[in-house]
Design a protein around this motif. Structure first.
Motif, short mmCIF file in Angstrom:
data_model
loop_
_atom_site.label_atom_id
_atom_site.label_comp_id
_atom_site.label_asym_id
_atom_site.label_seq_id
_atom_site.Cartn_x
_atom_site.Cartn_y
_atom_site.Cartn_z
N GLN A 141 37.25 36.94 42.98
CA GLN A 141 36.22 37.00 41.95
C GLN A 141 36.78 37.33 40.57
O GLN A 141 36.11 37.08 39.55
N ASN A 142 37.98 37.90 40.54
CA ASN A 142 38.58 38.35 39.28
C ASN A 142 40.01 37.83 39.18
O ASN A 142 40.97 38.61 39.25
N PRO A 143 40.19 36.53 38.99
CA PRO A 143 41.54 35.95 39.01
C PRO A 143 42.42 36.40 37.85
O PRO A 143 43.63 36.19 37.89
N GLY A 175 51.85 37.38 40.90
CA GLY A 175 50.80 36.95 40.00
C GLY A 175 51.27 36.18 38.78
O GLY A 175 50.45 35.72 38.00
N GLY A 176 52.57 36.03 38.62
CA GLY A 176 53.08 35.23 37.52
C GLY A 176 53.02 35.87 36.16
O GLY A 176 53.31 35.25 35.14
N GLU A 226 47.41 33.05 41.54
CA GLU A 226 46.63 34.07 40.83
C GLU A 226 45.18 34.16 41.29
O GLU A 226 44.29 34.53 40.52
N GLU A 227 44.90 33.88 42.55
CA GLU A 227 43.54 34.03 43.04
C GLU A 227 43.44 34.97 44.24
O GLU A 227 42.36 35.47 44.53
N GLY A 228 44.50 35.19 44.94
CA GLY A 228 44.43 35.99 46.16
C GLY A 228 44.98 37.38 45.99
O GLY A 228 45.38 37.81 44.90
N LEU A 229 44.98 38.10 47.08
CA LEU A 229 45.51 39.45 47.15
C LEU A 229 46.95 39.41 47.62
O LEU A 229 47.28 38.74 48.59
#
Length: 331
Positions: A205-207, A270-271, A289-292
């Motif tokens: 929800q918070n990328p 996360g880059g 950059e979308e997952g944990l």
């Protein structure tokens, strides 16, 4: 495994421009949180750190702050008193930080211990270890998301059991209130898996925020002495056997701090952050950059690919809904 030399080389690049300028450490008065604060301050960068701790830790923490100021006069360490096993206290602390800061770059969560003794609840009706290791951590995140989102490279790190999730957590008794369901091992598995389930959904929800759930491996933090019933013979035997093993084969305080400073700043996850030329970390959703990021003691990503799909299917929504229900009065 990311070698210690690689980690030290990455951390040597931290300066005023690349350091997390505003950081909140909940659990930074001892153990891994304390080691990481010392590593961050030792970079010489200009940072402001909110050091959250109990009243009983204030005297030793004041001495620690003096030590940090001597290491790096540019570091501003803000002692922030609060009993964070209480969710109302977490809310109070976060409201203060949000009034003071327009942004937070790093939220570092380490408070907790394994509940080896009998189940004990806070005055709010939450098992103490679960509040520290799970509910208070998620409440910190939810409250501070607005100021984290204002950072150019925000990062949240929960240190517990990333990569060790189990698909068969008890979704019918998430708080393990039934005495038949409660034990130290079950509780640690439950709380760690709940961390991952909730954090992964927050990450999707918070990328713009990098979320990390990390497993530290063996580090001599003193936490294995907490959570036991007083005067327990079993506890004394446990300490006598395990503490020397952890001391001999675990990471030193300094290396642990450096490894977590790497997790807090490197673009391997996360880059964003300090440029990284090694293997890029893979998150739990395998999407940029979308997952944990589930990270183990070697600073390697461990996506736990067999368990995570089952966890999403069977437990994630139940954990999410239940957690929102528990935390709602404090949001």
């Amino acid at each position: 495994m990311v070698s210690y030399k690689e980690i030290q080389a990455s951390n040597a690049l931290i300066n005023d421009a690349t350091a997390p300028r505003v950081a909140v450490f909940a659990g930074g008065t001892s153990g891994i949180g304390k080691f990481t604060i010392r590593a961050l301050v030792s970079t010489g960068a200009s940072v402001r750190i909110y050091l959250v701790g109990r009243k009983s830790s204030e005297e030793s923490s004041r001495a620690f702050i003096q030590e940090l100021n001597a290491i790096n006069p540019k570091a501003d360490i803000v002692w922030t008193e609060g009993e964070i096993s209480l969710l109302a206290e977490v809310k109070r602390i976060c409201e203060h930080i949000k009034k003071t800061e327009s942004r937070v770059d790093l939220l570092f969560l380490t408070a907790g211990y394994a509940p080896f003794g009998t189940r004990k609840e806070t005055s709010e009706g939450v098992e103490i270890a679960q509040s520290l290791e799970y509910y208070s951590r998620m409440l910190f995140i939810l409250h501070l998301l607005p100021v984290l989102s204002a950072s150019e490279a925000p990062r949240v790190i929960s240190v517990l059991a990333g990569g060790l999730e189990k698909a068969n957590i008890n979704v019918d008794d998430l708080d393990l209130k039934d005495p038949a369901n409660f034990s130290a091992i079950r509780a640690q598995m439950q709380y760690g898996t709940m961390n991952t389930a909730f954090l992964e959904k927050l990450a999707s929800q918070n990328p713009n925020v990098t979320f990390i759930h990390s497993w530290p491996g063996w580090v001599s933090t003193g936490n294995m002495r907490r959570g036991w019933d007083e005067n327990s013979i079993v506890a004394r035997i446990f300490w006598f056997i395990l503490e020397p093993i952890v001391y001999l084969f675990g990471y030193s305080d300094e290396e642990s701090g450096q490894r977590y400073l790497f997790q807090a700043t490197s673009a391997a996850f996360g880059g964003r952050g300090i440029p990284w030329g090694g293997k890029q970390g893979v998150n739990s959703l395998e999407k940029p950059e979308e997952g944990l990021f589930l990270i183990n003691y070697s600073c390697d990503c461990t996506p736990n690919a067999k368990v995570m799909p089952l966890l999403r299917e069977k437990a994630q929504e139940k954990v999410w809904d239940h957690t929102q229900q528990i935390l709602q009065p404090y949001l």
